[in-house]
Design a protein around this motif. Structure first.
Motif, PDB file in Angstrom:
ATOM      1  N   GLY A  91       0.794  -1.222   0.000  1.00 39.71           N
ATOM      2  CA  GLY A  91       0.000   0.000   0.000  1.00 39.71           C
ATOM      3  C   GLY A  91       0.823   1.266   0.000  1.00 39.71           C
ATOM      4  N   GLY A  92       2.160   1.137   0.073  1.00 37.76           N
ATOM      5  CA  GLY A  92       3.028   2.313   0.068  1.00 37.76           C
ATOM      6  C   GLY A  92       3.471   2.687   1.464  1.00 37.76           C
ATOM      7  N   PRO A  93       4.620   3.350   1.600  1.00 36.99           N
ATOM      8  CA  PRO A  93       5.123   3.732   2.923  1.00 36.99           C
ATOM      9  C   PRO A  93       4.264   4.840   3.524  1.00 36.99           C
ATOM     10  CG  PRO A  93       6.458   4.748   1.212  1.00 36.99           C
ATOM     11  CD  PRO A  93       5.501   3.826   0.511  1.00 36.99           C
ATOM     12  N   PRO A  94       4.024   4.798   4.819  1.00 41.72           N
ATOM     13  CA  PRO A  94       3.251   5.880   5.448  1.00 41.72           C
ATOM     14  C   PRO A  94       4.030   7.197   5.418  1.00 41.72           C
ATOM     15  CG  PRO A  94       4.222   4.440   7.113  1.00 41.72           C
ATOM     16  CD  PRO A  94       4.447   3.780   5.784  1.00 41.72           C
ATOM     17  N   ARG A  95       3.314   8.282   5.299  1.00 43.43           N
ATOM     18  CA  ARG A  95       3.969   9.595   5.287  1.00 43.43           C
ATOM     19  C   ARG A  95       4.747   9.852   6.561  1.00 43.43           C
ATOM     20  NH1 ARG A  95      -0.616  13.713   2.715  1.00 43.43           N
ATOM     21  NH2 ARG A  95      -0.752  12.695   0.651  1.00 43.43           N
ATOM     22  N   SER A  96       4.294   9.230   7.637  1.00 47.44           N
ATOM     23  CA  SER A  96       4.956   9.450   8.921  1.00 47.44           C
ATOM     24  C   SER A  96       6.363   8.876   8.963  1.00 47.44           C
ATOM     25  CB  SER A  96       4.129   8.829  10.049  1.00 47.44           C
ATOM     26  OG  SER A  96       3.977   7.420   9.841  1.00 47.44           O
ATOM     27  N   LEU A  97       6.684   7.917   8.059  1.00 44.57           N
ATOM     28  CA  LEU A  97       7.994   7.281   8.103  1.00 44.57           C
ATOM     29  C   LEU A  97       9.100   8.288   7.802  1.00 44.57           C
ATOM     30  CD1 LEU A  97       9.962   4.906   8.205  1.00 44.57           C
ATOM     31  CD2 LEU A  97       9.415   4.447   5.803  1.00 44.57           C
ATOM     32  N   VAL A  98       8.992   8.984   6.683  1.00 46.67           N
ATOM     33  CA  VAL A  98      10.028   9.949   6.301  1.00 46.67           C
ATOM     34  C   VAL A  98      10.120  11.056   7.348  1.00 46.67           C
ATOM     35  CG1 VAL A  98      10.632  11.737   4.624  1.00 46.67           C
ATOM     36  CG2 VAL A  98       9.955   9.464   3.833  1.00 46.67           C
ATOM     37  N   ARG A  99       8.988  11.505   7.839  1.00 44.35           N
ATOM     38  CA  ARG A  99       8.994  12.549   8.858  1.00 44.35           C
ATOM     39  C   ARG A  99       9.695  12.081  10.128  1.00 44.35           C
ATOM     40  NH1 ARG A  99       4.079  13.586   8.684  1.00 44.35           N
ATOM     41  NH2 ARG A  99       3.328  12.338  10.452  1.00 44.35           N
ATOM     42  N   ALA A 100       9.434  10.818  10.521  1.00 46.07           N
ATOM     43  CA  ALA A 100      10.075  10.287  11.728  1.00 46.07           C
ATOM     44  C   ALA A 100      11.588  10.185  11.552  1.00 46.07           C
ATOM     45  CB  ALA A 100       9.492   8.919  12.066  1.00 46.07           C
ATOM     46  N   LEU A 101      12.042   9.755  10.367  1.00 39.24           N
ATOM     47  CA  LEU A 101      13.482   9.652  10.120  1.00 39.24           C
ATOM     48  C   LEU A 101      14.148  11.010  10.206  1.00 39.24           C
ATOM     49  CD1 LEU A 101      13.424   7.154   7.100  1.00 39.24           C
ATOM     50  CD2 LEU A 101      14.060   6.634   9.466  1.00 39.24           C
ATOM     51  N   ARG A 102      13.463  12.039   9.680  1.00 38.78           N
ATOM     52  CA  ARG A 102      14.025  13.393   9.718  1.00 38.78           C
ATOM     53  C   ARG A 102      14.002  13.987  11.121  1.00 38.78           C
ATOM     54  NH1 ARG A 102      10.594  15.737   4.616  1.00 38.78           N
ATOM     55  NH2 ARG A 102      11.875  14.894   2.893  1.00 38.78           N
ATOM     56  N   ASP A 103      12.900  13.741  11.848  1.00 38.53           N
ATOM     57  CA  ASP A 103      12.754  14.332  13.181  1.00 38.53           C
ATOM     58  C   ASP A 103      13.595  13.607  14.224  1.00 38.53           C
ATOM     59  OD1 ASP A 103      11.001  16.118  12.079  1.00 38.53           O
ATOM     60  OD2 ASP A 103       9.185  15.091  12.800  1.00 38.53           O
ATOM     61  N   GLY A 104      13.867  12.319  13.968  1.00 40.57           N
ATOM     62  CA  GLY A 104      14.661  11.543  14.912  1.00 40.57           C
ATOM     63  C   GLY A 104      13.868  10.412  15.529  1.00 40.57           C
ATOM     64  N   VAL A 105      14.547   9.280  15.729  1.00 42.32           N
ATOM     65  CA  VAL A 105      13.928   8.112  16.345  1.00 42.32           C
ATOM     66  C   VAL A 105      14.783   7.677  17.527  1.00 42.32           C
ATOM     67  CG1 VAL A 105      12.918   7.376  14.156  1.00 42.32           C
ATOM     68  CG2 VAL A 105      15.163   6.496  14.824  1.00 42.32           C
ATOM     69  N   GLU A 106      14.169   6.950  18.436  1.00 39.09           N
ATOM     70  CA  GLU A 106      14.880   6.466  19.616  1.00 39.09           C
ATOM     71  C   GLU A 106      15.409   5.059  19.358  1.00 39.09           C
ATOM     72  OE1 GLU A 106      15.817   7.800  22.430  1.00 39.09           O
ATOM     73  OE2 GLU A 106      14.984   9.766  21.902  1.00 39.09           O
TER      74      GLU A 106
END
Length: 295
Positions: A196-211
């Motif tokens: 179904g395609g990657p969620p928009r939140s994925l790219v945003r999370a990578l840019r904003d930072g993940v734990e």
């Protein structure tokens, strides 16, 4: 895999592979602590500071380094594009010791030590980023043995990851490229299953930072390159070098990478180099890379 030429280097019949490098308009200069600095002042040092009576004419050094005819190199000098030991040289006839003095052209360091070599390798999957492996898996000696010098890898790519890896016998360059203070960017192309395609939140999370388990991690940039409803391809750029950091960043968002390829280190591009192939850095590539890490 590339075949070896008569000189032991890869490429059909020893043919040199065309570089994929496009020199940036502005070179990012750094000092030996990794801090950004302005280009050298446009001032010529006194002859006593630069001139070596028993040295080699500067325009001859430039011509040998691949900057064209001696007349073309004289033009580089007269227009203030050449610096020796940090001082711009405009006068003709200056002699230098290429073995001890540092020369820059347009802010890019010239590697005048012919004993030093830096090579791009497209590391294949299922090769260990080491010069030997106790488990008997493929290692980097398979590729470094193509060159007469004893080359070592700069950093690592994990066993499942392929792409750009530098081999060099320049210890100072290797140290600075791997030291976190120099913030050398690395770009990766990441493929994974995404029904179904990657969620928009994925790219945003990578840019904003993940734990992650060893602290937060953030991509300098991330963008979707392709998707077809089943798989997706995302390009990620970051300057950190923690173990398996890209894979762990995606795993933190619920995605397991099926393919991971490093395509860039600083200004050096993997380009169309095939898996298992090698090529030497061009003078401009090496000069720009050295300038980025304060050499």
């Amino acid at each position: 895999m590339a075949t070896k030429g008569s000189d032991g280097r890869s490429g059909a019949a020893g043919r040199r592979r065309r570089s994929a490098f496009t020199p940036p308009r502005t070179v990012r200069l750094r000092d030996d602590q990794g801090a950004r600095v302005a280009p050298a002042a446009d001032e010529q040092g006194a002859d006593g500071d630069l001139h070596r009576e028993d040295g080699e004419r500067l325009q001859k050094v430039l011509a040998r380094a691949g900057f064209g005819s001696r007349r073309a190199c004289e033009t580089l000098i007269s227009t203030g594009r050449v610096a020796v030991d940090g001082a711009t040289v405009r006068e003709q006839g200056v002699r230098i010791d290429a073995g001890t003095q540092v020369v820059h052209v347009d802010g890019r360091r010239l590697q005048l030590d012919t004993a030093k070599r830096t090579v791009v390798l497209h590391k294949p999957r299922h090769v260990v980023s080491a010069m030997s492996d106790p488990e008997g898996r493929r290692d980097l000696t398979e590729f470094s043995s193509r060159f007469p010098e004893r080359l070592y890898h700069v950093g690592r790519l994990d066993y499942e990851t392929e792409g750009l890896l530098l081999l060099t016998n320049d210890g100072e360059l290797a140290h600075r490229l791997t030291h976190p203070s120099f913030l050398v960017e690395k770009t990766y192309v990441c493929r994974f299953d995404a029904p179904g395609g990657p969620p928009r939140s994925l790219v945003r999370a990578l840019r904003d930072g993940v734990e992650l388990g060893d602290g937060p991690a953030r991509a300098d940039s991330a963008r979707v390159l392709a998707q077809d409803g089943r798989e997706a391809v995302v390009e990620v750029t970051l300057h950190e070098g923690r173990n398996r950091i890209v894979r762990r960043m995606f795993a933190s968002q619920g995605f397991e990478l099926t393919t991971l390829v490093r395509t860039r280190i600083g200004p050096v591009l993997l380009g169309d180099l095939g898996a298992g192939e090698t090529r030497e850095l061009s003078g401009r590539e090496l000069g720009t890379l050295m300038a980025e890490v304060g050499l």
